[in-house]
Scaffold this active site. Structure first.
Site, PDB file in Angstrom:
ATOM      1  N   ASP A  89     -22.792  17.476  -1.361  1.00 29.58           N
ATOM      2  CA  ASP A  89     -24.176  17.387  -1.849  1.00 29.58           C
ATOM      3  C   ASP A  89     -25.153  17.270  -0.684  1.00 29.58           C
ATOM      4  OD1 ASP A  89     -23.314  17.574  -4.421  1.00 29.58           O
ATOM      5  OD2 ASP A  89     -23.343  15.412  -4.812  1.00 29.58           O
ATOM      6  N   HIS A  90     -24.800  16.443   0.295  1.00 35.41           N
ATOM      7  CA  HIS A  90     -25.669  16.279   1.462  1.00 35.41           C
ATOM      8  C   HIS A  90     -25.809  17.593   2.225  1.00 35.41           C
ATOM      9  CE1 HIS A  90     -26.443  14.164   5.570  1.00 35.41           C
ATOM     10  NE2 HIS A  90     -27.532  14.702   5.071  1.00 35.41           N
ATOM     11  N   LEU A  91     -24.704  18.246   2.488  1.00 35.66           N
ATOM     12  CA  LEU A  91     -24.741  19.500   3.240  1.00 35.66           C
ATOM     13  C   LEU A  91     -25.456  20.597   2.458  1.00 35.66           C
ATOM     14  CD1 LEU A  91     -21.100  19.433   4.659  1.00 35.66           C
ATOM     15  CD2 LEU A  91     -23.215  18.931   5.896  1.00 35.66           C
TER      16      LEU A  91
END
Length: 779
Positions: free
Chosen positions: A452-454
Site C-alpha cells: 500500500d505504501h509503495l
C-alpha cells in the site's frame, strides 16, 4: 593457430593500436593522472608530463598485461620490439601467453631470421589493407636508426595513430628543440580530435599532470579511492579533532564541531554514492560515544540504519538509471537492476509508523545533503575521487535522490495529496519514469501494508508525471494581459468615455508619475463636451442627466458625537517579573550572551514614558475621534442645494465652536481621483502631503487633517491654503476645501474657513467667520 590481427581501436576518443591498454587506462583515470600523478601508473603519468622516474613494472603492466585479450597483447608485443632490445625478453615471454589465447605473432617466427624478416617486410609493402599499413609502419620504425626514428614515428599520424606517435616520442625521449614544432603539431591533432568527445583529456594533454604540492595527511586520505583503510583513517582523524573541542562550550568551538559533524556525514554520503553501504556502518561504529552523542542526538542514533538504507536505495536508483548523464559512472560503477533490501526486514517500514522517528530520519537525510553541497573541508574534495570532473553533476544527482527520499518520509500516508504531488516538481520526466519502474518491481512479493505504501508512492509519481504543475510565479500570456492591463488599454478606456475615478484621465502607465491637468472636470459626473485632457487625447461623452431634472432635497443631518479619550496607564511590573528580568541572560530571550546586552527594567519603563510624553494631545484626540460613527449619507441623486443658516444659529459640533483642532496626517494612498478642486493623482504643493490633494492637480497644503494648504487646498486640511482651502481646516484659502457641496463664490468649502471654518472667498459651512465674498456652504 590464427595469426594476430592489427587494427585501430578507440577508447573514449583515444585511437590507438600499439598502446591499446594505455589508452584504456588513461581514459578511465583522467582525474587521478591530472590531480594525483604519484598514485597513478608512472609510465602513463610520464606521457602527460610527469618528471617522476618510470617504474618498469608499470610500463610492462601496460604493454603485456597478464589479463589482456589477444589483440591488445599482440599489439603490446609489437611495442616491446620497437622500444629497444631491453624489452626483448618480455616479448619472448608473451609469445607463450599469446599461444594460450589461441594466437600466434607473425613477427615472432621471423624475428631471428634476417632473410625471413626482410621478406615479410617486402611482402607487406605490396598489400594495401589498413592492417598491412600498420605493419609497414612497424617495419620502418624497427629498421631506422635513432636519429631517423622521429620521422618514421611521425608517419603514424597518416594512419590516424597520433596518440601512438606521441607516446613513442615520449617513451623514447625523442623530443628536442629541433622537432619541438613538429611535436606541437601532433598535439594539435590530438586536441582537435578530443576537443568535443573528451575535453578533460585535452586539459590533461595541454596542462600536464599536477606536480602536487605537499598536502596535509587528512586531505591526502580524502583524495584516495574509498577503501575500508582510508575511511577508517579519515574518521579517526576527525574524531581526534572533535574530541579536542568537546571541553570548550564557546561559540567558536560550536562552529568547529558543526563543521566536523558535517565531515562525518560527507563520508557517510560518499559510501552511499560509492555503493558501499556497509562502510557507512563503519563510520558510526568508529566514532566514540561522547562524540556520537553530539553528532547523532536523540533518536538519530536509533534511526541511522534506516536513514542509510533509504538513502542508499534511492541514490542507487538514480545512479544506475539509463538516463544518467554521468556516463563514466554509469558504465563503471552501478547497475539499475540490482536488488534492494526489504524495508520491513531492515526496520525502515516500522520507523515510518512513528512520526518522531520519521522526523529523525528526515533530519539525517537533510544532513547528508548539506554535507555534499557545502564546503565542509579546507581543500576541495570530490564526492567520488575517481570522477572529479563529474563532481558537480554527481552532487546534483545525489541531492535530488536525497530530496526524493526526504519526500517519502515527510509525506508518509499523504503521498497522493495535491500538496505532496506538487513537491515532486523538481524531478524531470525521465526520473519519475525510472522511479515508477523501480518501485513497481520493488513492491512485488511485499506484504499488503508495504505494498500500500509503495503503491501510494507510485500513484503520486504517475499523477505528477501526467499533470502539468505550474509554479505560482508562472503566468500564461492571457493571464498576464488580465492581471496587468497595458497603457494602451487604459487609453482605450478613456477614449470610450469611461468616467470612473480609477480610469478617467488615466492615459499613462500605472507606475508613471506624470500628471495630466483637467480643468474643473468632475469625474463623478458625465461629460457634455469633448475635453482635451493632455497627451493628445480627447474625452467625449453624452450627459445622461436632463437639464430639467431637479435635485431632491438633502435632509440628512450629521449628528455630533463626543468621545472622551482614555488616558493610558502604565502598570508597574510585579516583583516576580523584576526578578525574572534580572536573572535573564539577554533581553531577546536567547541563550546567546555574546550577541545580546542586558537592558535594565527601569530603563525600559523610562523609555516608554518618554515616548508617550512626546505624543501631542491631538494624537489622542484623533484616536478617540476615529471611533466616532459617521452618519449614512443619502444617494447623490436625491440631494438638493439648501441655504445654510447664519453663523449664530449653527449647531455645535464635536469640534466645539470653531475649534480647529489639527488631526493626524493620513497615510498617503494611490487615489487616481480627478476632479475640479478635489483629489488628484499626486498631491504637490507647499504643505504636508495629504491623502488626496486639492484642485488644479495638486494640493498641497492641506493634507488630510492638517498642514498649511497650497494652491488647491487638500481635503480635510488644517489651515487650508489658497485657491481652495482645506476641508475641515482652519484659515481656509481662496476657495474653501473639497466637500463643499457646491458652495458659492470660488468654491466655498464645507467646514473650512478663516480661522473658524470661514473662508476668504466663500465662507465654509459650519465655520466661524464667513468669507469675504459670501457664498456660504452647505449647512
Amino acid at each position: 593457430m590464427e595469426n594476430n590481427k592489427r587494427g585501430v581501436v578507440e577508447a573514449k576518443g583515444i585511437k590507438s593500436h600499439y598502446f591499446q591498454t594505455l589508452a584504456n587506462y588513461v581514459s578511465n583515470n583522467l582525474e587521478l593522472l591530472h590531480n594525483n600523478p604519484k598514485q597513478a601508473n608512472s609510465f602513463a603519468a610520464s606521457v602527460f608530463g610527469s618528471t617522476a622516474p618510470i617504474d618498469e613494472k608499470d610500463l610492462l603492466d601496460l604493454l603485456v598485461p597478464s589479463d589482456a585479450n589477444a589483440d591488445a597483447l599482440a599489439a603490446g608485443m609489437d611495442c616491446c620490439l620497437l622500444l629497444g632490445e631491453k624489452y626483448r625478453p618480455h616479448f619472448d615471454a608473451a609469445v607463450q601467453q599469446l599461444a594460450r589465447l589461441g594466437r600466434t605473432h607473425d613477427v615472432a617466427t621471423v624475428i631471428d631470421d634476417e632473410k625471413k624478416f626482410t621478406a615479410l617486410s617486402k611482402k607487406t609493402k605490396l598489400k594495401k589493407t589498413d592492417e598491412a599499413k600498420i605493419l609497414q609502419a612497424f617495419f620502418k620504425i624497427h629498421s631506422t636508426e635513432d636519429e631517423e626514428k622521429f620521422e618514421a614515428i611521425s608517419e603514424l599520424c597518416q594512419l590516424d595513430l597520433d596518440f601512438d606517435a606521441y607516446v613513442f616520442i615520449k617513451a623514447l625521449t625523442l623530443e628536442n628543440e629541433e622537432n619541438q614544432e613538429l611535436v606541437e603539431t601532433i598535439k594539435d591533432n590530438l586536441v582537435e580530435a578530443w576537443n568535443k568527445s573528451n575535453p578533460l583529456l585535452v586539459k590533461l594533454l595541454l596542462e600536464g599532470v599536477k606536480e602536487q604540492d605537499p598536502v596535509d595527511k587528512f586531505t591526502y586520505l580524502l583524495l584516495q579511492p574509498l577503501t575500508e583503510a582510508t575511511l577508517s583513517d579519515a574518521v579517526n582523524f576527525i574524531v581526534e579533532k572533535y574530541s579536542a573541542e568537546l571541553p570548550d562550550e564557546g561559540d567558536a568551538s560550536l562552529v568547529v564541531r558543526s563543521q566536523l559533524g558535517c565531515q562525518f556525514f560527507f563520508l557517510v554520503t560518499r559510501t552511499l554514492a560509492h555503493d558501499q553501504r556497509e562502510l557507512a556502518k563503519l563510520v558510526q561504529t568508529l566514532i566514540p560515544r561522547p562524540v556520537r552523542l553530539e553528532v547523532f542526538p536523540g533518536l538519530q542514533r536509533s534511526v541511522f540504519k534506516s536513514s542509510v538504507f533509504l538513502g542508499h536505495h534511492i541514490i542507487q536508483i538514480f545512479m544506475g538509471c539509463e538516463f544518467c548523464s554521468i556516463q563514466s559512472i554509469k558504465n563503471t560503477m552501478f547497475s539499475a537492476k540490482k536488488p534492494f533490501q526489504d524495508w520491513s526486514f531492515v526496520g525502515l517500514a516500522q520507523d515510518f509508523e512513528c512520526p518522531w522517528r520519521r522526523l529523525a530520519i528526515a533530519e539525517l537525510l537533510k544532513k547528508f545533503s548539506v554535507s555534499v553541497v557545502e564546503k565542509v573541508f579546507d581543500n576541495p574534495v570530490a564526492l567520488i575521487p575517481q570522477h572529479e570532473s563529474d563532481n558537480e553533476a554527481l552532487i546534483e544527482l545525489v541531492t535530488n535522490a536525497l530530496r526524493f527520499a526526504l519526500w517519502i518520509v515527510e509525506f508518509y500516508e499523504t503521498e497522493t495529496n495535491e500538496k505532496s504531488i506538487k513537491e515532486l516538481a523538481f524531478l524531470d520526466h525521465s526520473s519519475k519514469t525510472l522511479l515508477i519502474e523501480s518501485f513497481t518491481k520493488f513492491l512485488q512479493g511485499k506484504d499488503v501494508k508495504d505494498q500500500d505504501h509503495l503503491k501510494r508512492i507510485i500513484d503520486a509519481l504517475e499523477k505528477s508525471r501526467t499533470q502539468e504543475t505550474k509554479s505560482n510565479l508562472e503566468y500564461s500570456r492571457e493571464e498576464i494581459k488580465t492581471k496587468m492591463p497595458s497603457s494602451s488599454s487604459a487609453k482605450a478606456q478613456v477614449l470610450h468615455g469611461l468616467n470612473t475615478s480609477a480610469a478617467a484621465g488615466l492615459i499613462v502607465p500605472s507606475l508613471s508619475l506624470l500628471e495630466i491637468p483637467v480643468d474643473e472636470v468632475d469625474s463623478t459626473s458625465h461629460l457634455t463636451t469633448s475635453k482635451d485632457i493632455g497627451q493628445g487625447v480627447f474625452v467625449k461623452a453624452q450627459d445622461t442627466v436632463t437639464e430639467k431634472q431637479k435635485e431632491a432635497p438633502l435632509v440628512a443631518q450629521q449628528t455630533a458625537f463626543h468621545h472622551e479619550p482614555q488616558t493610558a496607564t502604565l502598570v508597574p511590573p510585579s516583583p516576580n517579573e523584576e526578578s525574572m528580568a534580572a536573572e535573564s541572560i539577554s533581553t531577546d530571550g536567547w541563550d546567546s550572551p555574546t550577541k545580546s546586552v542586558v537592558l535594565p527594567l527601569d530603563d525600559m519603563i523610562l523609555e516608554e514614558e518618554e515616548r508617550d510624553a512626546l505624543k501631542p494631545d491631538s494624537v489622542n484626540s484623533h484616536r478617540s475621534e476615529e471611533t466616532t460613527p459617521v452618519p449614512e449619507q443619502l444617494p447623490q441623486e436625491t440631494s438638493e442645494r439648501v441655504t445654510s443658516p447664519p453663523p449664530g444659529e449653527r449647531s455645535r459640533t464635536a469640534w466645539g465652536d470653531g475649534d480647529a483642532t489639527p488631526m493626524i496626517l493620513a497615510t498617503p494612498t494611490n487615489d487616481y481621483k480627478v476632479s475640479g478642486f478635489g483629489g488628484a493623482k499626486l498631491a504637490k504643493g507647499f504643505g504636508t502631503m495629504g491623502s488626496t490633494g486639492g484642485g488644479f492637480g495638486g494640493g498641497g497644503g492641506g493634507g488630510s487633517y492638517g498642514g498649511r494648504g497650497g494652491y488647491g487646498g487638500g481635503d480635510r486640511g488644517g489651515r487650508g491654503g489658497g485657491f481652495g482651502g482645506g476641508d475641515r481646516g482652519g484659515r481656509g484659502g481662496y476657495g474653501g476645501g473639497d466637500r463643499g457641496g457646491r458652495g458659492g463664490g470660488y468654491g466655498g468649502g464645507d467646514r473650512g474657513g478663516y480661522g473658524q471654518r470661514g473662508g476668504y472667498v466663500a465662507g465654509g459651512d459650519r465655520g466661524g467667520r464667513g468669507g469675504y465674498r459670501g457664498g456660504g456652504g452647505n449647512f
